[in-house]
Write an enzyme that holds these catalytic residues in place. Structure first.
Site, short mmCIF file in Angstrom:
data_model
loop_
_atom_site.label_atom_id
_atom_site.label_comp_id
_atom_site.label_asym_id
_atom_site.label_seq_id
_atom_site.Cartn_x
_atom_site.Cartn_y
_atom_site.Cartn_z
CG HIS A 1 -2.08 0.95 1.04
ND1 HIS A 1 -1.99 2.30 1.30
CD2 HIS A 1 -3.33 0.74 0.55
CE1 HIS A 1 -3.15 2.86 1.00
NE2 HIS A 1 -3.97 1.93 0.53
CG ASP B 1 -8.45 -3.91 -3.09
OD1 ASP B 1 -9.65 -3.74 -2.83
OD2 ASP B 1 -7.73 -3.01 -3.56
N1 CMC Z 1 4.44 -7.44 -4.93
C1 CMC Z 1 5.79 -7.42 -5.01
N2 CMC Z 1 6.55 -6.33 -4.78
C2 CMC Z 1 5.91 -5.21 -4.45
C3 CMC Z 1 4.50 -5.14 -4.35
C4 CMC Z 1 3.77 -6.32 -4.59
N3 CMC Z 1 2.44 -6.31 -4.49
N4 CMC Z 1 4.13 -3.89 -4.01
C5 CMC Z 1 5.27 -3.18 -3.91
N5 CMC Z 1 6.33 -3.97 -4.18
C6 CMC Z 1 7.75 -3.57 -4.11
C7 CMC Z 1 8.13 -2.75 -5.33
O1 CMC Z 1 8.66 -3.57 -6.35
C8 CMC Z 1 9.15 -1.81 -4.77
O2 CMC Z 1 10.38 -2.49 -4.65
P1 CMC Z 1 11.78 -1.67 -4.80
O3 CMC Z 1 11.80 -0.70 -3.66
O4 CMC Z 1 12.83 -2.75 -4.68
O5 CMC Z 1 11.72 -1.00 -6.13
C9 CMC Z 1 8.66 -1.54 -3.34
O6 CMC Z 1 7.90 -2.70 -2.99
C10 CMC Z 1 7.79 -0.29 -3.21
O7 CMC Z 1 6.75 -0.36 -4.18
P2 CMC Z 1 6.15 0.88 -4.97
O8 CMC Z 1 5.48 0.39 -6.21
O9 CMC Z 1 7.21 1.93 -5.12
O10 CMC Z 1 5.08 1.40 -3.92
P3 CMC Z 1 3.85 2.31 -4.22
O11 CMC Z 1 3.53 2.96 -2.95
O12 CMC Z 1 4.10 3.17 -5.42
O13 CMC Z 1 2.71 1.26 -4.65
C11 CMC Z 1 0.90 -0.23 -4.60
C12 CMC Z 1 1.71 0.82 -3.83
C13 CMC Z 1 -0.37 -0.57 -3.80
C14 CMC Z 1 0.47 0.33 -5.96
C15 CMC Z 1 1.77 -1.50 -4.78
O14 CMC Z 1 2.11 -2.02 -3.52
C16 CMC Z 1 1.08 -2.55 -5.64
O15 CMC Z 1 1.16 -2.48 -6.86
N6 CMC Z 1 0.38 -3.56 -4.99
C17 CMC Z 1 -0.39 -4.53 -5.72
C18 CMC Z 1 -1.72 -3.92 -6.16
C19 CMC Z 1 -2.70 -3.76 -5.02
O16 CMC Z 1 -2.91 -4.66 -4.23
N7 CMC Z 1 -3.36 -2.58 -4.97
C20 CMC Z 1 -4.39 -2.28 -3.98
C21 CMC Z 1 -4.00 -1.19 -3.03
S1 CMC Z 1 -5.08 -1.07 -1.62
C22 CMC Z 1 -6.65 -0.58 -2.18
C23 CMC Z 1 -6.72 0.56 -3.11
O17 CMC Z 1 -5.93 1.52 -3.06
O18 CMC Z 1 -7.61 0.58 -3.93
#
Ligand code: CMC
Length: 439
Positions: A312, A370
């Site tokens: 998240h 989710d």
């Molecule tokens: N699986 C594997 N690695 C992950 C994941 C994941 N689900 N989420 C983040 N990471 C890693 C990412 O690769 C990065 O690694 P590094 O620092 O080595 O580059 C690190 O963790 C930080 O990730 P980020 O993408 O920079 O973080 P963000 O805050 O931009 O993204 C997120 C948050 C929710 C988009 C992301 O965690 C994600 O894509 N999760 C899967 C989709 C998901 O479940 N979304 C629902 C969110 S909750 C409800 C809502 O908002 O609607």
């Protein structure tokens, strides 16, 4: 609602080249302070650069508070855990819209006023007929919710508080009806009209699953689970879809069009589309013995695969909504007697393995709301393509509360971010016969 201009408490000093400027720092009721950069460009010629708004507070708001480090979520000051346990969705909707919990009479009146608007204009049906039967219900929702602007001309004047309010009630009341119609259309069954003696969650289930040919009994476990999911999804501060709605609304667009824009933003798998993506992922994994392979892929920087339903942007300890739903999820699977369903077993095993994995621990990637809502919806036999639609139904309350707050804010301006331009510098036009093809 009038919002009080924030009081300056501190000043931050910024030096750049030969200029030094003082920037006011404001503190709200809780959470980090904010640096007021409104004068930055005028005084230094600089813009701020913050892709993904990692450090940007886009507005001030009285509605929802999140402390991502501590895993706190408050609606109008009330913790989500207490609301999920003790309240119901209509009460939470009232709270988000009006700012306080209702008295018994206020709640009854509110439910009545919502019920007055549950039907949609019969001509809306023609919109559904224009869609292919295999259209994704989120595509249908973007279309039909936007189309409401063409039906309710008496609630389009955003300068009139009474019209804004009617639009809010209409949207909250009609979303379940429109959502159920999207589902019924996709399976070729007749649309089911709302029954106003039912609760919001019961009505949603009734309109999706009943048919005119047989009496339909609503499963109370499903209704309770859905009501809880609606509460947990009702608002979430300035997330991607809410920010979309505020940006669309800042131009003066009507509320139906703004909510349609929010639905479009919610659809993406990084946001509300994640609940559907969780099920897609579980089906792709297929069996418990393949979990290690997928965990490995999620860690591989060269593989775009991510564990859907994990991580998240704001919660870096845990998602308090997920904590509530995790417990509900285990209870519901138990109560429904379907703990042995292979997909649900796979989900629970994936949760266990990921929570114990160093990569996920180190990056603070916990299951989010989710992950569990996807599993619960699956257990309720809700079709996967409807998962994000139900999220949109719940979030409409938050979206419209945020939109109303914004329109009533005297400091409100059209949202107009700037950019760091990295394209070609100035160049003169070249006639076509003098142009060389560039590689
Ligand atoms: N699986 C594997 N690695 C992950 C994941 C994941 N689900 N989420 C983040 N990471 C890693 C990412 O690769 C990065 O690694 P590094 O620092 O080595 O580059 C690190 O963790 C930080 O990730 P980020 O993408 O920079 O973080 P963000 O805050 O931009 O993204 C997120 C948050 C929710 C988009 C992301 O965690 C994600 O894509 N999760 C899967 C989709 C998901 O479940 N979304 C629902 C969110 S909750 C409800 C809502 O908002 O609607």
């Amino acid at each position: 609602m009038t919002m009080v201009a924030p009081k300056t408490q501190h000043v931050a000093r910024l030096s750049y080249q030969d200029k030094t400027i003082d920037l006011p720092v404001y503190f709200g009721t809780d959470g980090p302070g904010v640096l007021d950069l409104q004068e930055l460009h005028k005084k230094t010629g600089l813009f701020t650069f913050d892709p993904g708004f990692m450090s940007t507070a886009s507005c001030k708001s009285e509605i929802t508070f999140i402390d991502g480090e501590k895993g706190i979520l408050l609606y109008r000051g009330y913790p989500i855990e207490q609301l999920a346990e003790k309240s119901d969705f209509m009460e939470v909707a009232y709270l988000l819209l009006y700012g306080d919990l209702p008295s018994k009479k206020q709640k009854d009146d509110f439910v009545l006023s919502i019920n007055k608007h549950t039907l949609v204009h019969e001509q809306v049906i023609s919109f559904y007929r224009g869609f292919r039967r295999d259209a994704h219900p989120m595509a249908v929702m973007v279309g039909v919710v936007g189309a409401l602007s063409s039906f309710y001309h008496d609630s389009l004047d955003i300068q009139d508080p009474a019209q804004r309010h009617i639009a809010a009630l209409r949207l909250i009341a009609k979303m379940p009806t429109l959502a159920a119609m999207a589902y019924k259309y996709s399976i070729g069954q007749p649309f089911v009209y709302p029954q106003n003696h039912l609760s919001y969650a019961q009505n949603m289930i009734y309109m999706m699953f009943s048919t005119p040919t047989a009496p339909y009994e609503i499963n109370p476990i499903w209704a309770k689970a859905l009501d809880r999911i609606l509460i947990l999804h009702a608002d979430h501060e300035q997330n991607a879809s809410t920010s979309t709605i505020r940006l669309a609304g800042s131009s003066g667009a009507n509320p139906f069009a703004c909510i349609a824009a929010g639905i479009a933003a919610l659809w993406g798998p990084a946001h509300g589309g994640a609940n559907e993506a969780v099920l897609g992922m579980l089906e792709e994994i297929g069996s418990i013995d393949r979990i290690p392979e997928f965990i490995q892929r999620a860690k591989d920087k060269n593989d775009p695969f991510r564990l859907m339903g994990f991580g998240h942007r704001v919660y870096k300890s845990y998602d308090p909504r997920a904590t509530v739903l995790r417990q509900s999820c285990h209870e519901i699977l138990e109560e429904l007697g379907i703990k042995d369903n292979p997909i649900l077993q796979l989900a629970l095993e994936l949760e266990r393995v990921a929570l114990a994995d160093e990569y996920f621990i180190e990056k603070k990637l916990y299951p989010n709301v989710d992950f569990y809502s996807g599993i619960i919806f699956k257990a309720m036999n809700i079709p996967v393509s409807m998962f994000t639609v139900l999220f949109a139904v719940a979030r409409t309350v938050g979206w419209i509360s945020q939109w109303k707050e914004m329109i009533a804010d005297p400091m409100q301006k059209i949202g107009r971010p700037r950019q760091l331009y990295v394209g070609k510098p100035y160049r003169d036009y070249i006639p076509i016969d003098k142009r060389q093809e560039e590689n």
